[in-house]
Design an enzyme around this catalytic site. Sequence first.
Site, PDB file in Angstrom:
ATOM      1  N   ARG A  88      36.387  33.536  39.889  1.00 45.35           N
ATOM      2  CA  ARG A  88      36.276  32.571  41.003  1.00 45.35           C
ATOM      3  C   ARG A  88      35.701  33.308  42.210  1.00 45.35           C
ATOM      4  NH1 ARG A  88      42.368  33.523  43.104  1.00 45.35           N
ATOM      5  NH2 ARG A  88      42.367  35.462  42.006  1.00 45.35           N
ATOM      6  N   ASP A 120      39.038  26.953  37.278  1.00 45.34           N
ATOM      7  CA  ASP A 120      38.022  26.093  37.898  1.00 45.34           C
ATOM      8  C   ASP A 120      37.115  26.861  38.862  1.00 45.34           C
ATOM      9  OD1 ASP A 120      39.716  26.624  39.969  1.00 45.34           O
ATOM     10  OD2 ASP A 120      40.242  24.539  40.404  1.00 45.34           O
ATOM     11  N   ARG A 171      35.025  38.343  51.851  1.00 44.48           N
ATOM     12  CA  ARG A 171      35.660  39.620  52.158  1.00 44.48           C
ATOM     13  C   ARG A 171      34.675  40.761  51.981  1.00 44.48           C
ATOM     14  NH1 ARG A 171      39.808  40.066  47.132  1.00 44.48           N
ATOM     15  NH2 ARG A 171      38.296  40.596  45.541  1.00 44.48           N
ATOM     16  N   ASP A 247      43.634  45.605  37.294  1.00 48.29           N
ATOM     17  CA  ASP A 247      42.419  44.969  37.816  1.00 48.29           C
ATOM     18  C   ASP A 247      42.526  44.720  39.324  1.00 48.29           C
ATOM     19  OD1 ASP A 247      44.381  43.132  36.605  1.00 48.29           O
ATOM     20  OD2 ASP A 247      43.182  41.574  37.556  1.00 48.29           O
TER      21      ASP A 247
HETATM   22  P1  AMP Z   1      44.170  37.837  40.058  1.00 46.49           P
HETATM   23  O1  AMP Z   1      45.290  38.505  39.336  1.00 46.49           O
HETATM   24  O2  AMP Z   1      44.556  36.698  40.938  1.00 46.49           O
HETATM   25  O3  AMP Z   1      43.370  38.849  40.802  1.00 46.49           O
HETATM   26  O4  AMP Z   1      43.204  37.171  38.958  1.00 46.49           O
HETATM   27  C1  AMP Z   1      43.162  37.546  37.628  1.00 46.49           C
HETATM   28  C2  AMP Z   1      41.961  36.978  36.924  1.00 46.49           C
HETATM   29  O5  AMP Z   1      42.007  35.542  36.896  1.00 46.49           O
HETATM   30  C3  AMP Z   1      40.629  37.343  37.535  1.00 46.49           C
HETATM   31  O6  AMP Z   1      39.727  37.576  36.486  1.00 46.49           O
HETATM   32  C4  AMP Z   1      40.251  36.108  38.306  1.00 46.49           C
HETATM   33  O7  AMP Z   1      38.881  35.999  38.496  1.00 46.49           O
HETATM   34  C5  AMP Z   1      40.785  35.014  37.399  1.00 46.49           C
HETATM   35  N1  AMP Z   1      41.061  33.758  38.147  1.00 46.49           N
HETATM   36  C6  AMP Z   1      42.054  33.539  39.025  1.00 46.49           C
HETATM   37  N2  AMP Z   1      41.995  32.303  39.519  1.00 46.49           N
HETATM   38  C7  AMP Z   1      40.926  31.696  38.952  1.00 46.49           C
HETATM   39  C8  AMP Z   1      40.319  30.395  39.052  1.00 46.49           C
HETATM   40  N3  AMP Z   1      40.813  29.452  39.864  1.00 46.49           N
HETATM   41  N4  AMP Z   1      39.242  30.157  38.302  1.00 46.49           N
HETATM   42  C9  AMP Z   1      38.727  31.093  37.476  1.00 46.49           C
HETATM   43  N5  AMP Z   1      39.254  32.316  37.331  1.00 46.49           N
HETATM   44  C10 AMP Z   1      40.332  32.628  38.070  1.00 46.49           C
HETATM   45 MG    MG Z   2      42.384  40.215  40.999  1.00 47.19          MG
END
Ligand code: AMP
Ligand code: MG
Length: 474
Positions: A88, A120, A171, A247
């Site tokens: 996203r 999404d 950012r 990550d």
């Molecule tokens: P995070 O732990 O929030 O940094 O996200 C983990 C993974 O989920 C990353 O690969 C993000 O890009 C993916 N991700 C989180 N929210 C969304 C979203 N609304 N749509 C697509 N990918 C998402």
């Molecule tokens: Mg992340």
Amino acid sequence: MISFSNTYATLPSAFFSPISDKNSFRPDLIVFNHSLASELGIDLNELSDKKLAEYFSATDFMPGTGPVAMAYAGHQFGHFVPQLGDGRAMLLGEFLDKNCVRYDVHLKGSGRTFYSRRGDGRSAIGPVLREFLLSESMQALGIPTTRSLCAVRTGEMVQREEMLPGAVLTRLARAHIRVGTFQFFAAKGDVENLNILTKYSIERLYPELKETEDSVFKFWHAVCSRQVKLISQWMSVGFIHGVMNTDNMSVSGETIDYGPCAFMDQFTFNKVFSSIDQNGRYSYGNQLQIAVWNFARLAECLIPLMGEDEEKSKERLEAELSVFQETMMKEYFTIMSKKLGIEFNVETVKSWNVFLERHQLDFTLSYIDLERILGNKKTFTDLETLEGFREFSAQWKESLKDDSIALMKKCNPQTIPRNHMVEKVIRAAEAGDDQPFIIMVENIKKPFERLNDLTPYQLPPRAEETVHRTFCGT
Ligand code: AMP
Ligand code: MG
């Protein structure tokens, strides 16, 4: 305009997936961080709010932009996922600031990409404003972090537990290279790209290591050292990241990926806010241990680049990891001792922590009160009347120095982005009023300023205002 000079997009195609489509939003500017732009020497003054909103929501692309979604993998709560990536988000491009420091310009909430899986690609306004507030607070606190340049409403609603206004955050980061980026190639056994990534990271983030002997090991060591410092700094202000997956750990040593993070009010060593962290893996007190776990994951990736004798490399890394266990405790007690205005003193820090936790005292104000006691000022809390204070105080006073008050003034913020205030401004923005957010952004800029009367931003929450859970909202 931003003078883009993009290097990541020149790496081999496995590193990213190009993005060509623009969004068709009718975006609306919430805030543009003009002071950050001028600090870095970006001149966007001639642009209207409308144009800023378009450029920073990928509704239009500024000349020179080369948008890509970055590939990475990662351990999420201990489980390896071989392909994550910007699901996203997008890297618009890079620029050199006034001092020739390279920055990524990255959008979050900008739509679906090759890596979106079932998501999404959008973000609700809450996570955007939370990241803006927390990252800019972190900066004001003097702690390395990604910066927030711009927040834009997309004009669309996104479906979460309820329908919420969508938003995009811009950012800036020294780089968006994560431990998980290394894991992405290591998991495939792709040593060639692993090598390219390591060289690129060294060149960009640790140029002093370029062409030195043993540079891969030195790189790993430098990354871990920066992280130990960073996380000790988080602990010193009561920050809980909440999702320290590999990550979400940057090799640049910046705080990155503000999700269900929060600053704690009452001190609890094992405090957890995140609704998804059910076993407390990423609790306040576990953060340094988890960092070392992540260092081991990065080390595993780099072994094939460290020379022929893999067994020898492993032994060396394992030995160094145990040294980091010690370094990390030393760093933690050093920074916490400074907050008490004293030289390194494990016992006094521990006694203080026990006292704070026993009475569930406010972390931030209790340090301010210690300073006020030394300055013969009326305290904000009633800590002096509580059981155990006299004993702690006697121990503490033995270690005080002439410059204790000055040291405490430097190390203890009076303003942190209080969780209940963050939630309050988010609720207002969800209902269409961005003004409380704008006001709060101003209020977090001078965390070390001392006021004799606490502002609503500095007061701890009343019982009914206390926020117990935070959500990713993604
Ligand atoms: P995070 O732990 O929030 O940094 O996200 C983990 C993974 O989920 C990353 O690969 C993000 O890009 C993916 N991700 C989180 N929210 C969304 C979203 N609304 N749509 C697509 N990918 C998402
Ligand atoms: Mg992340």
